[in-house]
Enzyme design. Structure first.
Site, short mmCIF file in Angstrom:
data_model
loop_
_atom_site.label_atom_id
_atom_site.label_comp_id
_atom_site.label_asym_id
_atom_site.label_seq_id
_atom_site.Cartn_x
_atom_site.Cartn_y
_atom_site.Cartn_z
N LYS A 120 0.83 -0.90 0.08
CA LYS A 120 0.48 -0.21 0.28
C LYS A 120 0.67 0.91 0.45
O LYS A 120 0.29 2.55 -0.84
CB LYS A 120 -0.96 0.16 1.34
CG LYS A 120 -1.49 -0.82 1.18
CD LYS A 120 -3.15 -0.49 2.10
CE LYS A 120 -4.50 -1.34 1.99
NZ LYS A 120 -5.82 -1.37 2.16
N LYS A 203 -4.86 -11.04 -6.55
CA LYS A 203 -6.26 -10.99 -5.39
C LYS A 203 -7.30 -10.66 -6.13
O LYS A 203 -7.28 -9.29 -6.90
CB LYS A 203 -5.69 -10.59 -4.58
CG LYS A 203 -6.46 -10.68 -3.67
CD LYS A 203 -6.03 -10.19 -1.61
CE LYS A 203 -5.86 -8.46 -1.87
NZ LYS A 203 -6.22 -8.50 -0.41
N LYS A 206 -10.60 -4.52 -4.17
CA LYS A 206 -11.60 -3.45 -4.18
C LYS A 206 -11.02 -2.06 -4.63
O LYS A 206 -11.84 -1.64 -6.04
CB LYS A 206 -12.87 -3.25 -3.25
CG LYS A 206 -11.97 -2.74 -1.68
CD LYS A 206 -12.75 -2.67 -0.42
CE LYS A 206 -12.56 -3.81 0.57
NZ LYS A 206 -12.58 -3.81 1.62
#
Ligand code: TYM
Length: 343
Positions: A120, A203, A206
């Site tokens: 991230k 993966k 969202k």
């Protein structure tokens, strides 16, 4: 070593309200939360982790909407706010209070090794929020605040759960107590890692820029059917054993999704569809997905029409959560030596 059998069997898990719910969240997490609630072995606590979500920027009105939509998603999928405790994290301030203590237990080296932080924060880690680095210590607090013994999650959360065990072990060791349980991760079944529909090595998420890579719980029947029709596959027919899926990640993903939606083993699905082309398999998968997901999305939109009722349920869940959390926090303060906490 702490003996977990002395603790009440209790499940905690959480989902970030940082966007819509995906099929990955549903199959890897929520569906299993419902099973653990219904199984009757555990007391179950499920959370919308809004304080985790703001470790990366969230527009405030989107955050409010996503939190309520996530609550609606939990309930529409079968979480009963009477049998489980359902609340948003920020309404239970004990999470951040215990989180601070754990910031002082966890080591910088542990945090910097977390793959979620590295993913991230990306190339510019200096510009990531301090909260993003500290995130796993707050997650440990979410879990240990309730002396939770079991945590159902998808495969991507494994490392964070190992850190939770490290935090509990170090706290118990440093203060010479047997206070926090060593939590068991529950990562079982065929859908612990649902992959992107566009790339079998990534993966389903969202945050993927392509909406075609995922099925959202709010997608209508046409969108679901179209996404499955366009899902990446290979030209081979389905094999007749699971071994035949070994080097075919996209094919394996669709088979696993089918199995998880239909509560079957992947071997059973392979036995049924062996030798068939994707042209035949995909419409069956689309029909199954629509049959399972449409009632959930309809119920979610019905629940979203009454946000006052959702807010009332979450406030009530937070009151119940605080009843469990307050004594654990008080005892923790006492162990650590905070004046006014008891002794
Ligand atoms: P989050 O919000 O990213 O995801 C919520 C849950 O969904 C699972 N999941 C998946 N499972 C299978 N396949 C996928 N493609 C997929 N994508 C997501 C995740 O593994 C997770 O179980 N850090 C957590 C939230 C959290 C938490 C906690 C979880 C905060 N405190 C305490 C458990 C206990 C997270 O970011 O999940």
């Amino acid at each position: 070593m702490t003996d977990n059998t002395t603790f009440t069997p209790r499940v905690f898990s959480g989902i970030q309200p940082s966007g819509g719910l995906t099929l990955g969240n549903y199959l890897g997490a929520i569906k299993r939360f419902v099973e653990m609630q219904d199984g009757g072995t555990y007391q179950t606590i499920y959370c919308m982790v809004d304080l985790h979500a703001i470790t990366v920027w969230q527009n405030p009105s989107d955050l409010r909407r996503n939190t309520r939509e996530l609550a609606a998603g939990y309930i529409a999928s079968g979480i009963d706010p009477e049998r489980s405790i359902l609340m948003n994290q920020s309404q239970v301030p004990e999470h951040t209070q215990l989180g601070w203590i754990f910031n002082c237990v966890a080591r910088m080296g542990w945090m910097k090794r977390m793959t979620q932080f590295k993913d991230k924060a990306g190339k510019n880690a200096e510009n990531a929020s301090l909260g993003l680095l500290a995130y796993p210590a707050l997650m440990a607090a979410d879990i240990l605040l309730y002396h939770s013994t079991h945590v159902p999650v998808g495969d991507d959360q494994k490392q964070h759960l190992e850190l939770t065990r490290d935090v509990a072990t170090k706290f118990n060791h440093d203060y010479g107590v047997d206070f926090f349980p060593i939590t068991e991760p529950v990562i079982h079944g065929v859908a612990t890692r649902v992959m992107s529909l566009r790339d079998g090595s990534k993966k389903m998420s969202k945050s993927d820029p392509s909406d075609m890579s995922r099925i959202n719980l709010t997608d209508d029947a046409d969108a679901i059917a179209q996404k499955i029709r366009k899902a990446k596959t290979d030209p081979e027919p389905l094999p007749d054993t699971l071994d035949g899926l070994a080097d075919r990640p996209e094919a394996a993903n669709l088979v696993n999704i089918y199995a998880a939606l239909d509560d079957r083993g992947a071997d059973d699905v392979i036995a049924e569809f062996a030798g068939q082309q994707f042209g035949a398999f995909k419409p069956k998968l689309a029909d199954l997905a629509v049959a399972k997901l449409s009632p959930i999305s309809c119920e979610m939109s019905r629940l979203m029409d009454d946000s006052a009722e959702l807010d009332r349920l979450l406030a009530r869940g937070a009151d119940r959560a605080r009843e469990l959390a307050a004594p654990v926090l008080k005892k923790t303060y006492e162990i650590v030596g905070m004046v006014g906490a008891g002794t």
